[in-house]
Design a protein around this motif. Structure first.
Motif, short mmCIF file in Angstrom:
data_model
loop_
_atom_site.label_atom_id
_atom_site.label_comp_id
_atom_site.label_asym_id
_atom_site.label_seq_id
_atom_site.Cartn_x
_atom_site.Cartn_y
_atom_site.Cartn_z
N GLY A 1 2.04 -33.59 35.07
CA GLY A 1 2.80 -32.35 35.08
C GLY A 1 1.90 -31.15 34.88
O GLY A 1 2.02 -30.13 35.59
N GLU B 1 5.74 -23.91 37.26
CA GLU B 1 6.76 -24.65 36.51
C GLU B 1 7.48 -25.64 37.41
O GLU B 1 7.76 -26.77 37.00
CB GLU B 1 7.77 -23.67 35.89
N ARG C 1 5.15 -28.56 37.92
CA ARG C 1 5.10 -29.40 36.72
C ARG C 1 6.32 -30.31 36.66
O ARG C 1 6.20 -31.52 36.44
CB ARG C 1 5.04 -28.54 35.46
N LEU C 2 7.51 -29.73 36.85
CA LEU C 2 8.73 -30.53 36.78
C LEU C 2 8.79 -31.58 37.88
O LEU C 2 9.26 -32.70 37.67
CB LEU C 2 9.95 -29.60 36.87
N GLU D 1 6.40 -34.40 36.86
CA GLU D 1 6.99 -35.18 35.78
C GLU D 1 8.16 -36.03 36.29
O GLU D 1 8.32 -37.19 35.89
CB GLU D 1 7.48 -34.25 34.66
N GLY D 2 8.96 -35.47 37.19
CA GLY D 2 10.08 -36.21 37.75
C GLY D 2 9.63 -37.41 38.55
O GLY D 2 10.23 -38.49 38.47
#
Length: 230
Positions: free
Chosen positions: A96, A198, A201-202, A205-206
């Motif tokens: 992320g 952002e 990053r999401l 991470e997802g």
């Protein structure tokens, strides 16, 4: 053991050549989790001394791919569900951050390379060869980490990716996972194209979260199957 790949006498140290080849064999599934790594056959296979083989095994132990067991010696590491969960948690946080840094720092050429890497993953996913798919994913991450421009993230993730690779084959064989994975990588690229740290990053991470769920699900099926036959 099938095949025989001996080490070429080139500039790279013999130990590192053996490390690379042995890592490749472990991650490729030729040596299964829990299988002993016996020195004599490995020496014969690679055409090197016992000292070189021992040094290579010690290196792979530091990477978590090999475990030294009392009265058995070196064996291919076996990841428990708890081990896998912990690895994916750390991987998600670091990837992320890498995605966010890429969106902030990468130049246009690196963004173009990431688009090309995504296209290569898409092409690889149309093939049935798991190793081709894994190689394409590795190339995608190489570009992502280059653009993130953080040597600490790269070096830390290398060890994590090596251990996670023991499970990536499982996650990618989960029904429908290939298409989902491709969509998740496309979301990363889309966020990068919008210069959205952002969002990147999401998206990273997802992707790791979904990969973890698939791998842990497949791992639990393997455990159940083995318990039923034992």
């Amino acid at each position: 053991m099938s095949g025989s790949r001996q080490i070429a006498r080139v500039a790279a140290p013999l130990r590192m050549q053996v490390v690379e080849l042995l890592r490749e064999l472990i991650l490729g599934g030729e040596f299964e989790p829990g299988e002993r790594l016996v020195e004599a056959p490995l020496c014969q296979r690679f055409g090197v001394s016992r000292t070189v083989v021992r040094e290579a095994i010690r290196q792979l132990e530091t990477e978590g791919l090999v475990t030294i067991l009392a009265n058995r010696g070196p064996v291919v590491s076996t990841l428990t569900p708890a081990d896998a969960r912990a690895l994916y948690e750390v991987r998600g946080a670091l990837e992320g951050l890498a995605g966010a840094l890429f969106a902030q720092r990468a130049g246009e050429d690196q963004r173009a390379r990431l688009r090309a890497a995504l296209a290569a993953v898409s092409a690889a996913y149309q093939q049935g060869d798991l190793q081709v798919r894994l190689a394409a994913k590795d190339a995608f991450y190489d570009v992502l980490l280059d653009g993130a421009d953080n040597s600490i993230i790269r070096s830390t993730l290398r060890g994590i990716h090596a251990r996670v690779q023991l499970l990536r084959g499982l996650s990618m064989q989960a029904p429908g996972r290939a298409g989902e994975s491709l969509s998740e990588l496309a979301a990363i690229v889309d966020a990068v194209e919008r210069w959205d740290p952002e969002g990147a990053r999401l998206a990273c991470e997802g992707h790791v979260k979904e990969a973890a769920a698939a791998a842990l699900g497949m791992l639990s099926q393997v455990d159940v199957s083995e318990s039923a036959t034992s």
